[in-house]
Design a protein around this motif. Structure first.
Motif, PDB file in Angstrom:
ATOM      1  N   ARG A 170       0.823  -1.203   0.000  1.00 20.31           N
ATOM      2  CA  ARG A 170       0.000   0.000   0.000  1.00 20.31           C
ATOM      3  C   ARG A 170       0.861   1.258   0.000  1.00 20.31           C
ATOM      4  NH1 ARG A 170      -4.730  -1.003   4.592  1.00 20.31           N
ATOM      5  NH2 ARG A 170      -5.775  -2.767   3.590  1.00 20.31           N
ATOM      6  N   GLY A 171       2.149   1.077  -0.148  1.00 20.48           N
ATOM      7  CA  GLY A 171       3.050   2.211  -0.139  1.00 20.48           C
ATOM      8  C   GLY A 171       3.407   2.692   1.253  1.00 20.48           C
ATOM      9  N   GLU A 172       3.129   1.891   2.272  1.00 19.36           N
ATOM     10  CA  GLU A 172       3.420   2.288   3.649  1.00 19.36           C
ATOM     11  C   GLU A 172       4.854   1.927   4.030  1.00 19.36           C
ATOM     12  OE1 GLU A 172      -1.189   1.497   5.180  1.00 19.36           O
ATOM     13  OE2 GLU A 172       0.449   0.195   5.852  1.00 19.36           O
ATOM     14  N   ALA A 173       5.414   2.672   4.954  1.00 20.26           N
ATOM     15  CA  ALA A 173       6.761   2.412   5.462  1.00 20.26           C
ATOM     16  C   ALA A 173       6.800   2.779   6.935  1.00 20.26           C
ATOM     17  CB  ALA A 173       7.800   3.231   4.688  1.00 20.26           C
ATOM     18  N   LEU A 174       7.762   2.230   7.649  1.00 24.46           N
ATOM     19  CA  LEU A 174       7.904   2.558   9.062  1.00 24.46           C
ATOM     20  C   LEU A 174       8.170   4.055   9.217  1.00 24.46           C
ATOM     21  CD1 LEU A 174      10.163  -0.369  10.372  1.00 24.46           C
ATOM     22  CD2 LEU A 174       7.714  -0.041  10.778  1.00 24.46           C
ATOM     23  N   PRO A 175       7.517   4.714  10.162  1.00 25.14           N
ATOM     24  CA  PRO A 175       7.768   6.138  10.380  1.00 25.14           C
ATOM     25  C   PRO A 175       9.199   6.368  10.876  1.00 25.14           C
ATOM     26  CG  PRO A 175       5.731   5.422  11.459  1.00 25.14           C
ATOM     27  CD  PRO A 175       6.461   4.187  11.039  1.00 25.14           C
ATOM     28  N   PRO A 176       9.724   7.560  10.692  1.00 26.31           N
ATOM     29  CA  PRO A 176      11.058   7.870  11.208  1.00 26.31           C
ATOM     30  C   PRO A 176      11.146   7.627  12.714  1.00 26.31           C
ATOM     31  CG  PRO A 176      10.312   9.597   9.721  1.00 26.31           C
ATOM     32  CD  PRO A 176       9.139   8.695   9.951  1.00 26.31           C
ATOM     33  N   GLY A 177      12.208   6.974  13.122  1.00 26.31           N
ATOM     34  CA  GLY A 177      12.415   6.712  14.541  1.00 26.31           C
ATOM     35  C   GLY A 177      11.722   5.474  15.069  1.00 26.31           C
ATOM     36  N   VAL A 178      10.949   4.803  14.222  1.00 21.90           N
ATOM     37  CA  VAL A 178      10.248   3.576  14.637  1.00 21.90           C
ATOM     38  C   VAL A 178      10.966   2.379  14.022  1.00 21.90           C
ATOM     39  CG1 VAL A 178       8.092   2.273  14.549  1.00 21.90           C
ATOM     40  CG2 VAL A 178       8.048   4.762  14.860  1.00 21.90           C
ATOM     41  N   SER A 179      11.306   1.416  14.870  1.00 21.87           N
ATOM     42  CA  SER A 179      12.037   0.227  14.416  1.00 21.87           C
ATOM     43  C   SER A 179      11.092  -0.950  14.229  1.00 21.87           C
ATOM     44  CB  SER A 179      13.112  -0.150  15.440  1.00 21.87           C
ATOM     45  OG  SER A 179      14.049   0.890  15.600  1.00 21.87           O
ATOM     46  N   PRO A 180      11.495  -1.937  13.441  1.00 19.57           N
ATOM     47  CA  PRO A 180      10.686  -3.153  13.322  1.00 19.57           C
ATOM     48  C   PRO A 180      10.613  -3.886  14.669  1.00 19.57           C
ATOM     49  CG  PRO A 180      12.339  -3.032  11.583  1.00 19.57           C
ATOM     50  CD  PRO A 180      12.686  -1.977  12.583  1.00 19.57           C
ATOM     51  N   MET A 181       9.597  -4.688  14.838  1.00 19.30           N
ATOM     52  CA  MET A 181       9.480  -5.514  16.032  1.00 19.30           C
ATOM     53  C   MET A 181      10.692  -6.444  16.107  1.00 19.30           C
ATOM     54  SD  MET A 181       7.620  -6.286  18.712  1.00 19.30           S
ATOM     55  CE  MET A 181       5.943  -5.686  18.342  1.00 19.30           C
ATOM     56  N   PRO A 182      11.443  -6.430  17.206  1.00 20.73           N
ATOM     57  CA  PRO A 182      12.620  -7.299  17.283  1.00 20.73           C
ATOM     58  C   PRO A 182      12.226  -8.768  17.380  1.00 20.73           C
ATOM     59  CG  PRO A 182      12.242  -6.206  19.384  1.00 20.73           C
ATOM     60  CD  PRO A 182      11.281  -5.597  18.404  1.00 20.73           C
ATOM     61  N   LEU A 183      13.043  -9.624  16.784  1.00 21.46           N
ATOM     62  CA  LEU A 183      12.823 -11.058  16.892  1.00 21.46           C
ATOM     63  C   LEU A 183      13.234 -11.521  18.284  1.00 21.46           C
ATOM     64  CD1 LEU A 183      14.301 -12.320  13.490  1.00 21.46           C
ATOM     65  CD2 LEU A 183      11.951 -11.652  14.010  1.00 21.46           C
ATOM     66  N   MET A 184      12.577 -12.561  18.766  1.00 16.65           N
ATOM     67  CA  MET A 184      12.986 -13.146  20.036  1.00 16.65           C
ATOM     68  C   MET A 184      14.400 -13.699  19.917  1.00 16.65           C
ATOM     69  SD  MET A 184       9.731 -15.126  21.669  1.00 16.65           S
ATOM     70  CE  MET A 184       8.257 -14.228  22.126  1.00 16.65           C
ATOM     71  N   THR A 185      15.173 -13.538  20.969  1.00 20.22           N
ATOM     72  CA  THR A 185      16.559 -14.007  20.962  1.00 20.22           C
ATOM     73  C   THR A 185      16.602 -15.518  21.189  1.00 20.22           C
ATOM     74  OG1 THR A 185      16.853 -13.740  23.349  1.00 20.22           O
ATOM     75  CG2 THR A 185      17.253 -11.798  21.948  1.00 20.22           C
ATOM     76  N   PRO A 186      17.700 -16.173  20.814  1.00 24.34           N
ATOM     77  CA  PRO A 186      17.835 -17.605  21.104  1.00 24.34           C
ATOM     78  C   PRO A 186      17.650 -17.921  22.589  1.00 24.34           C
ATOM     79  CG  PRO A 186      19.496 -16.926  19.523  1.00 24.34           C
ATOM     80  CD  PRO A 186      18.818 -15.679  19.975  1.00 24.34           C
ATOM     81  N   ARG A 187      18.116 -17.041  23.467  1.00 23.79           N
ATOM     82  CA  ARG A 187      17.944 -17.269  24.904  1.00 23.79           C
ATOM     83  C   ARG A 187      16.465 -17.251  25.282  1.00 23.79           C
ATOM     84  NH1 ARG A 187      20.709 -16.535  29.847  1.00 23.79           N
ATOM     85  NH2 ARG A 187      22.644 -16.071  28.739  1.00 23.79           N
ATOM     86  N   GLU A 188      15.710 -16.289  24.745  1.00 22.17           N
ATOM     87  CA  GLU A 188      14.278 -16.202  25.037  1.00 22.17           C
ATOM     88  C   GLU A 188      13.540 -17.425  24.500  1.00 22.17           C
ATOM     89  OE1 GLU A 188      13.471 -11.381  25.014  1.00 22.17           O
ATOM     90  OE2 GLU A 188      13.656 -12.443  23.098  1.00 22.17           O
ATOM     91  N   LEU A 189      13.903 -17.845  23.294  1.00 24.70           N
ATOM     92  CA  LEU A 189      13.246 -18.998  22.692  1.00 24.70           C
ATOM     93  C   LEU A 189      13.551 -20.279  23.456  1.00 24.70           C
ATOM     94  CD1 LEU A 189      13.929 -18.122  18.955  1.00 24.70           C
ATOM     95  CD2 LEU A 189      11.698 -18.104  20.095  1.00 24.70           C
TER      96      LEU A 189
END
Length: 318
Positions: A170-189
């Protein structure tokens, strides 16, 4: 105080086809999500909420055609499903291969928190499952297995750290200063349990026909401190049949939700009455005396959900 119940009819449910991160992922791109009561956990502003009044829990639904899958995810609060129609395979674990169970109409699954779970319609027709989520805020969203987030990004959907979806198609992108949702770390998993089918089934799954037998004379307590599925997830679930239904009006100090799974049910309250069919959802206000009876002979089953105020999870006790 409300003086009459609110009803959401099955035929009036408004679906959202972009509710979650896997909305473009092949195999999951034809599912429909519904938020019936409460804010739900949708990641899309397109999701319609039918009844926003807080109940202490949320009611939602997923409708899917055959072989359509709901991707591996988890919630911070309890999640219980009962099958309204179709035949469904539920699976769980980091990769969805730790265990699985097949559910038929009326069966209920109180899924442990802390475990990734998914489900797919393995029947031959469109099917629907109803969901009960603990808490008014439903735990603040959904936690996805890392591969689900990666697959979604490959098909144009990015989940922001804020929990909002952005669609590059739809032509959308993350706003400035907003990061993607981080993946769970191997330790968390690594901290997440991988219970087998044999470990999960006895304490988390109840079959429709077993509940019919148990509810012959009195309502069957399905989920609760003294239920078939012993748990205190923030709500209680009772199962009622024609043998255990009563015409004696009763009220509770919290809102009550009635959801037929089989048969038609006549609900009465002072000054009014209405009939519910499978797939309909009725919210009865706190303090309103009411009674529910099957309106015709034959098989009839109804789920009754009431909030308890208990902490909404966790539920896995391996």
């Amino acid at each position: 105080m409300d003086t009459a119940p609110q009803i959401v009819r099955y035929g009036a449910l408004i679906p959202c086809r972009t509710a979650f991160i896997d909305a473009h992922t092949p195999g999951s791109d034809h599912k429909e999500n519904f938020t019936v009561i409460g804010g739900g956990v949708s990641e899309s502003p397109d999701q319609h909420v039918h009844i926003a009044t807080p109940h202490g829990f949320n009611i939602g639904a997923a409708g899917q055609p055959p072989r359509c899958r709901n991707s591996l995810h988890d919630h911070r609060t309890a999640e219980a499903f009962f099958v309204l129609s179709g035949r469904w395979r539920f699976f769980w674990g980091r990769w969805g291969d730790a265990g699985e169970v097949t559910l038929e109409p009326g069966d209920i699954f109180n899924i442990p928190t802390g475990i990734f779970r998914g489900f797919e319609n393995i029947g031959s027709d469109y099917g629907m499952v109803m969901a009960i989520l603990g808490g008014d805020d439903a735990g603040g969203g959904v936690m996805w297995a890392p591969q689900v987030i990666e697959d979604a990004a490959a098909h144009g959907l990015i989940l922001a750290e804020t929990g909002k979806l952005y669609d590059s198609k739809r032509g959308e992108a993350l706003p400035p200063g907003v990061s993607p949702m981080p993946l769970m770390t191997p330790r968390e998993l690594a901290k997440r349990p991988e219970p087998s089918t044999a470990e999960v089934l006895p304490n988390h799954v109840a079959r429709y026909w077993d509940m019919v037998a148990l509810a012959d004379r009195a309502p069957c307590k399905v989920i609760g401190a003294a239920g078939l599925l012993r748990d205190r997830p923030g709500f209680e679930v009772d199962f009622i049949t024609s043998g255990s239904a009563s015409d004696a009006p009763q009220s509770r100090d919290r809102p009550t939700v009635l959801m037929p799974v089989r048969g038609h049910w006549r609900v009465t309250w002072p000054g009014g009455s209405d009939t519910l069919a499978p797939g309909d959802t009725m919210s009865v206000p706190a303090g309103l005396a009411h009674a529910a009876l099957p309106s015709m002979s034959g098989d009839a089953g109804l789920y009754r959900v009431t909030g308890t105020g208990d902490p909404a999870g966790p539920t896995w006790r391996g």
